[in-house]
Write a protein that holds these residues in place. Structure first.
Motif, mmCIF file in Angstrom:
data_model
loop_
_atom_site.group_PDB
_atom_site.id
_atom_site.type_symbol
_atom_site.label_atom_id
_atom_site.label_comp_id
_atom_site.label_asym_id
_atom_site.label_seq_id
_atom_site.Cartn_x
_atom_site.Cartn_y
_atom_site.Cartn_z
ATOM 1 N N VAL A 1 0.843 -1.206 0.000
ATOM 2 C CA VAL A 1 0.000 0.000 0.000
ATOM 3 C C VAL A 1 0.868 1.241 0.000
ATOM 4 C CG1 VAL A 1 -1.705 1.306 1.321
ATOM 5 C CG2 VAL A 1 -1.930 -1.170 1.121
ATOM 6 N N ALA A 2 1.955 1.215 0.787
ATOM 7 C CA ALA A 2 2.862 2.362 0.854
ATOM 8 C C ALA A 2 3.526 2.612 -0.495
ATOM 9 C CB ALA A 2 3.917 2.129 1.926
ATOM 10 N N SER A 3 3.912 1.548 -1.178
ATOM 11 C CA SER A 3 4.539 1.697 -2.496
ATOM 12 C C SER A 3 3.570 2.339 -3.482
ATOM 13 C CB SER A 3 4.989 0.329 -3.015
ATOM 14 O OG SER A 3 5.932 -0.251 -2.145
ATOM 15 N N MET A 4 2.323 1.900 -3.451
ATOM 16 C CA MET A 4 1.324 2.478 -4.333
ATOM 17 C C MET A 4 1.111 3.957 -4.022
ATOM 18 S SD MET A 4 -2.592 1.194 -4.978
ATOM 19 C CE MET A 4 -3.016 1.432 -3.246
ATOM 20 N N LEU A 5 1.107 4.286 -2.731
ATOM 21 C CA LEU A 5 0.915 5.681 -2.323
ATOM 22 C C LEU A 5 2.092 6.551 -2.751
ATOM 23 C CD1 LEU A 5 -1.141 7.404 -0.802
ATOM 24 C CD2 LEU A 5 0.166 6.998 1.291
ATOM 25 N N MET A 6 3.297 6.004 -2.684
ATOM 26 C CA MET A 6 4.482 6.758 -3.114
ATOM 27 C C MET A 6 4.427 7.073 -4.605
ATOM 28 S SD MET A 6 7.449 4.675 -1.072
ATOM 29 C CE MET A 6 7.300 4.331 0.678
ATOM 30 N N LEU A 7 4.037 6.096 -5.401
ATOM 31 C CA LEU A 7 3.937 6.319 -6.844
ATOM 32 C C LEU A 7 2.839 7.327 -7.165
ATOM 33 C CD1 LEU A 7 4.343 2.653 -8.148
ATOM 34 C CD2 LEU A 7 6.029 4.499 -8.211
ATOM 35 N N MET A 8 1.755 7.267 -6.423
ATOM 36 C CA MET A 8 0.677 8.241 -6.610
ATOM 37 C C MET A 8 1.153 9.643 -6.269
ATOM 38 S SD MET A 8 -2.564 6.124 -5.029
ATOM 39 C CE MET A 8 -3.613 7.555 -5.145
ATOM 40 N N GLY A 9 2.102 9.736 -5.320
ATOM 41 C CA GLY A 9 2.601 11.040 -4.906
ATOM 42 C C GLY A 9 3.244 11.805 -6.041
ATOM 43 N N TYR A 10 4.007 11.109 -6.890
ATOM 44 C CA TYR A 10 4.652 11.776 -8.022
ATOM 45 C C TYR A 10 3.616 12.326 -8.994
ATOM 46 C CZ TYR A 10 9.182 9.966 -6.556
ATOM 47 O OH TYR A 10 10.333 9.718 -5.856
ATOM 48 N N ALA A 11 2.551 11.556 -9.227
ATOM 49 C CA ALA A 11 1.501 12.019 -10.138
ATOM 50 C C ALA A 11 0.741 13.187 -9.541
ATOM 51 C CB ALA A 11 0.550 10.865 -10.443
ATOM 52 N N ILE A 12 0.525 13.144 -8.237
ATOM 53 C CA ILE A 12 -0.236 14.198 -7.575
ATOM 54 C C ILE A 12 0.519 15.523 -7.597
ATOM 55 C CG2 ILE A 12 -1.033 14.955 -5.302
ATOM 56 C CD1 ILE A 12 -1.972 12.100 -4.819
ATOM 57 N N ILE A 13 1.844 15.468 -7.426
ATOM 58 C CA ILE A 13 2.644 16.690 -7.424
ATOM 59 C C ILE A 13 2.524 17.424 -8.758
ATOM 60 C CG2 ILE A 13 5.012 17.565 -7.385
ATOM 61 C CD1 ILE A 13 5.641 15.443 -5.287
ATOM 62 N N ALA A 14 2.388 16.678 -9.849
ATOM 63 C CA ALA A 14 2.336 17.288 -11.179
ATOM 64 C C ALA A 14 1.021 18.007 -11.448
ATOM 65 C CB ALA A 14 2.557 16.226 -12.243
ATOM 66 N N VAL A 15 -0.045 17.642 -10.734
ATOM 67 C CA VAL A 15 -1.369 18.212 -11.022
ATOM 68 C C VAL A 15 -1.427 19.717 -10.754
ATOM 69 C CG1 VAL A 15 -3.816 18.170 -10.421
ATOM 70 C CG2 VAL A 15 -2.563 16.024 -10.715
ATOM 71 N N PRO A 16 -1.103 20.192 -9.537
ATOM 72 C CA PRO A 16 -1.175 21.641 -9.306
ATOM 73 C C PRO A 16 -0.206 22.434 -10.171
ATOM 74 C CG PRO A 16 -0.101 20.549 -7.464
ATOM 75 C CD PRO A 16 -0.681 19.473 -8.326
ATOM 76 N N THR A 17 0.931 21.815 -10.497
ATOM 77 C CA THR A 17 1.899 22.492 -11.370
ATOM 78 C C THR A 17 1.283 22.765 -12.736
ATOM 79 O OG1 THR A 17 3.712 21.344 -10.256
ATOM 80 C CG2 THR A 17 4.195 22.367 -12.377
ATOM 81 N N GLY A 18 0.595 21.762 -13.283
ATOM 82 C CA GLY A 18 -0.064 21.944 -14.579
ATOM 83 C C GLY A 18 -1.180 22.967 -14.525
ATOM 84 N N ILE A 19 -1.939 22.962 -13.428
ATOM 85 C CA ILE A 19 -3.048 23.916 -13.286
ATOM 86 C C ILE A 19 -2.521 25.350 -13.271
ATOM 87 C CG2 ILE A 19 -4.841 24.739 -11.720
ATOM 88 C CD1 ILE A 19 -5.253 21.854 -10.826
ATOM 89 N N VAL A 20 -1.532 25.597 -12.419
ATOM 90 C CA VAL A 20 -1.004 26.952 -12.276
ATOM 91 C C VAL A 20 -0.276 27.386 -13.549
ATOM 92 C CG1 VAL A 20 0.570 28.419 -10.955
ATOM 93 C CG2 VAL A 20 -0.825 26.712 -9.777
ATOM 94 N N THR A 21 0.483 26.488 -14.162
ATOM 95 C CA THR A 21 1.204 26.825 -15.398
ATOM 96 C C THR A 21 0.243 27.252 -16.493
ATOM 97 O OG1 THR A 21 2.968 25.264 -14.855
ATOM 98 C CG2 THR A 21 2.806 25.980 -17.140
ATOM 99 N N SER A 22 -0.863 26.512 -16.617
ATOM 100 C CA SER A 22 -1.868 26.857 -17.622
ATOM 101 C C SER A 22 -2.461 28.238 -17.362
ATOM 102 C CB SER A 22 -2.971 25.797 -17.625
ATOM 103 O OG SER A 22 -4.016 26.158 -18.508
ATOM 104 N N GLU A 23 -2.749 28.506 -16.107
ATOM 105 C CA GLU A 23 -3.327 29.812 -15.757
ATOM 106 C C GLU A 23 -2.314 30.936 -15.931
ATOM 107 O OE1 GLU A 23 -6.332 30.474 -15.290
ATOM 108 O OE2 GLU A 23 -7.167 28.458 -15.050
ATOM 109 N N ILE A 24 -1.033 30.651 -15.688
ATOM 110 C CA ILE A 24 0.005 31.669 -15.880
ATOM 111 C C ILE A 24 0.095 32.052 -17.350
ATOM 112 C CG2 ILE A 24 2.502 32.041 -15.871
ATOM 113 C CD1 ILE A 24 2.645 30.579 -13.238
ATOM 114 N N ALA A 25 0.041 31.042 -18.227
ATOM 115 C CA ALA A 25 0.087 31.314 -19.666
ATOM 116 C C ALA A 25 -1.105 32.155 -20.098
ATOM 117 C CB ALA A 25 0.120 30.001 -20.438
ATOM 118 N N GLN A 26 -2.279 31.844 -19.572
ATOM 119 C CA GLN A 26 -3.474 32.616 -19.910
ATOM 120 C C GLN A 26 -3.394 34.028 -19.347
ATOM 121 O OE1 GLN A 26 -5.990 31.652 -21.931
ATOM 122 N NE2 GLN A 26 -6.755 33.744 -21.717
#
Length: 278
Positions: free
Chosen positions: A216-241
């Motif tokens: 379960v911990a391994s799965m959560l760690m891998l999910m962590g990398y994907a989760i970190i990318a989400v807010p970065t993409g949101i803010v980057t898109s809004e910065i461009a706009q």
């Protein structure tokens, strides 16, 4: 009729205003640089004084320095009140309150033990560095970033809500799997472990011991990398706009002095309507 001895006051106020509030003159720049160094050194002195070994060896030196800085900041505060056209407005402004709070803690030590450590509030006054270094050209980028964060706030709140729900579920699950024997003594402590794991910090103070828990911990760690990318993409898109909107706004504001035509390109040299130089 004003007393002849006070006729020099308006000229004195004007001269002091240029030095204290202005940064265009050499004296004004020197004043701000000296003030900033005094702020930095006073905060550094408080930080060093908190170290027991240093305080025991140089206690008297720190005391002299602190009162020297306090007297300096007090004179500066009173000087600003004297040369300001509306002292009350300055006194209740953001920097006016900060200037006052920068002097109060040391005087409090006369009545309250330990009050001197409140002088770290002086670090807020370092915001004046924007005036000295003339970082006005960065204000545009700050405005773009601010607009992007405001525009993406709803998406970020939804994202944080989803993450919080996830760590609650995973924390409860790990509490059920591992139990107190592995350090998961309660659901809140297990949620703490889930937050530390999903953010890829990994303090190591709590770790699963069973094979199921480690999976379960391994799965959560891998999910962590994907989760970190989400807010970065949101803010980057809004910065461009926001950047695009800012350029459009600036081009619409640019106006020809000769004919009054607006909407010129940012790098335009001549008016598209009358050919006058912009």
């Amino acid at each position: 009729m004003s007393h002849p001895d006070f006729k020099f006051l308006p000229n004195l106020r004007d001269h002091l205003f240029e030095v204290v509030f202005g940064t265009e003159t050499r004296a004004g720049k020197l004043f701000d640089i000296v003030l900033l160094w005094a702020i930095v050194l006073s905060v550094l002195a408080v930080m060093l004084e908190s170290v027991t070994e240093i305080r025991q060896s140089f206690g008297d030196v720190f005391l002299i320095l602190e009162w020297t800085f306090t007297v300096l900041f007090t004179i500066e505060y009173l000087l600003r009140l004297f040369i300001t056209a509306k002292p009350g407005r300055y006194a209740f402004s953001f920097f006016g309150i900060i200037d006052l709070l920068a002097t109060v803690p040391t005087y409090l030590t006369l009545f309250v033990a330990g009050g001197s450590y409140l002088v770290v509030i002086r670090s807020i006054r370092l915001l004046r560095i924007f005036r000295i270094l003339k970082l006005g050209r960065y204000l545009r980028e700050a405005s773009v970033l601010s607009s992007a964060l405001v525009a993406s706030r709803h998406k970020i709140f939804v994202f944080l809500g989803a993450v919080f729900t996830l760590v609650m579920i995973m924390g409860t699950l790990m509490y059920m799997i591992e139990g107190g024997e592995s350090g998961f003594t309660s659901i809140p402590r297990s949620i703490y472990w889930a937050i530390v794991t999903i953010t890829t910090v990994g303090y190591g103070d709590i770790a699963p011991q069973t094979v199921t828990g480690q999976a379960v911990a391994s799965m959560l760690m891998l999910m962590g990398y994907a989760i970190i990318a989400v807010p970065t993409g949101i803010v980057t898109s809004e910065i461009a706009q926001a950047e695009k909107n800012k350029k459009t706004e600036e081009s619409n504001v640019r106006q020809c002095v000769a004919c009054g035509k607006k909407g010129h390109d940012e790098d335009a040299i001549y008016c598209k309507n009358c050919s006058a130089k912009l």
